[in-house]
Design a protein around this motif. Structure first.
Motif, PDB file in Angstrom:
ATOM      1  N   GLY A  50       0.824  -1.198   0.000  1.00  0.00           N
ATOM      2  CA  GLY A  50       0.000   0.000   0.000  1.00  0.00           C
ATOM      3  C   GLY A  50       0.857   1.245   0.000  1.00  0.00           C
ATOM      4  N   ASP A  51       0.650   2.119   0.975  1.00  0.00           N
ATOM      5  CA  ASP A  51       1.357   3.394   1.029  1.00  0.00           C
ATOM      6  C   ASP A  51       2.739   3.288   1.657  1.00  0.00           C
ATOM      7  N   ARG A  52       3.023   2.184   2.326  1.00  0.00           N
ATOM      8  CA  ARG A  52       4.324   2.012   2.979  1.00  0.00           C
ATOM      9  C   ARG A  52       5.183   1.017   2.190  1.00  0.00           C
ATOM     10  N   PRO A  53       6.505   1.096   2.334  1.00  0.00           N
ATOM     11  CA  PRO A  53       7.373   0.197   1.566  1.00  0.00           C
ATOM     12  C   PRO A  53       7.192  -1.275   1.934  1.00  0.00           C
ATOM     13  N   ASP A  54       6.998  -1.570   3.224  1.00  0.00           N
ATOM     14  CA  ASP A  54       6.856  -2.955   3.645  1.00  0.00           C
ATOM     15  C   ASP A  54       5.416  -3.411   3.478  1.00  0.00           C
ATOM     16  N   PRO A  55       5.203  -4.683   3.171  1.00  0.00           N
ATOM     17  CA  PRO A  55       3.849  -5.177   2.910  1.00  0.00           C
ATOM     18  C   PRO A  55       3.075  -5.467   4.189  1.00  0.00           C
ATOM     19  N   GLY A  56       1.746  -5.358   4.093  1.00  0.00           N
ATOM     20  CA  GLY A  56       0.878  -5.908   5.126  1.00  0.00           C
ATOM     21  C   GLY A  56       0.732  -7.399   4.901  1.00  0.00           C
ATOM     22  N   ARG A  57       0.345  -8.111   5.948  1.00  0.00           N
ATOM     23  CA  ARG A  57       0.228  -9.568   5.814  1.00  0.00           C
ATOM     24  C   ARG A  57      -0.824 -10.102   6.774  1.00  0.00           C
ATOM     25  N   TYR A  58      -1.553 -11.122   6.303  1.00  0.00           N
ATOM     26  CA  TYR A  58      -2.491 -11.840   7.153  1.00  0.00           C
ATOM     27  C   TYR A  58      -2.335 -13.326   6.856  1.00  0.00           C
TER      28      TYR A  58
END
Length: 274
Positions: A50-58
């Motif tokens: 998204g807006d940040r370099p590192d990914p979100g994760r679930y």
């Protein structure tokens, strides 16, 4: 064998791959049609940028078809680049740390395949990692270890070259310690800007990989098996191929493990390991 799907292009809701299509990833979790095992119920995971370099994760250890939160998240999250995976375990127990995708800094990685006799190769493979990457290892799978080795061998600066060097190291190590080589490897990984995929096997029996345009603005989807019955839409990526999806669209190239030894003296290391 696991099933996975990945996308890069204009922002798209995760449900367009994960839950909405007739043969969505959730559908494949209990009824895969192009895998040795039809059921992939040993956990699932999604990683999105998204807006940040590192990914979100679930991630969770539940089968994808039984987790109502996954459908809800997939309906609400919209991303220009994401990876999704349903697991059929070959190495490593059913625990959250073993569920794909794996992430490190801005990188994400997921894998379908296996390394033959991994129990004998695991410790010498881990020894190649520096302290930072060794401490980053949370699970027990061959997939996560391949990812960390690729980071060790230069994934940040040369993604496909590092992956080729990693597989070359694994094959030489396997030949040295066991006398045999079995690597089956179909993967997708990303730095948050481009999406990469590789299909390769030492015995010419690589897990499947397909590509198709999706959405508007030149987006592409890479999958283990097609998400619908529109046969003309999906192109099978040949064994021994690499794929790059970037702002330039989709590009393919030949892929083979590198013959040269990794930079940390792998030949001497393998001699000592014997």
């Amino acid at each position: 064998m696991c099933r996975w799907a990945a996308y890069r292009g204009d922002p798209l809701y995760l449900e367009e791959l994960v839950s909405s299509p007739a043969h969505s990833l959730i559908e494949q979790s209990h009824c895969a049609t192009r895998a040795k095992t039809a059921t992939n119920g040993d956990g699932f995971g999604v990683a999105w940028y998204g807006d940040r370099p590192d990914p979100g994760r679930y991630r969770d250890i539940l089968p994808a078809w039984s987790d109502c939160n996954l459908r809800s998240i997939a309906r609400q999250i919209r991303s220009p680049l994401f990876l999704a995976h349903v697991r059929a375990a070959t190495h490593g127990g059913t625990r959250r740390d073993n569920c794909h995708p794996f992430i490190h800094e801005n990188w994400s990685f997921m894998h379908n395949g296996q390394i033959g006799d991994f129990a004998r190769l695991r410790r010498p493979m881990e020894t190649m990692l520096d302290d930072e990457l060794f401490q980053a290892r949370m699970g027990t799978t061959d997939s996560e270890l391949i990812f960390l080795l690729a980071l060790q061998f230069g994934l940040r600066s040369d993604p496909l070259g590092a992956m080729a060097e990693t597989l070359a190291f694994v094959e030489r190590l396997s030949k040295h310690l066991t006398g045999e080589v079995l690597v089956r490897f179909t993967t997708a990984f990303s730095d948050g800007k481009s999406l990469y995929a590789v299909r390769y096997a030492s015995d010419a029996r690589a897990p499947t990989l397909y590509a198709a345009p999706i959405g508007k603005g030149g987006g592409y989807c890479l999958v283990s098996e097609p998400l619908n019955d529109e046969a003309d839409t999906w192109v099978e990526i040949p064994d021994g191929s690499a794929v790059i999806v970037s702002e330039n669209g989709l590009e393919t190239a030949l892929f083979q493990p590198l013959e040269k030894a990794p930079g940390r003296g792998a030949a001497a290391f393998m001699e000592a390991a014997g």
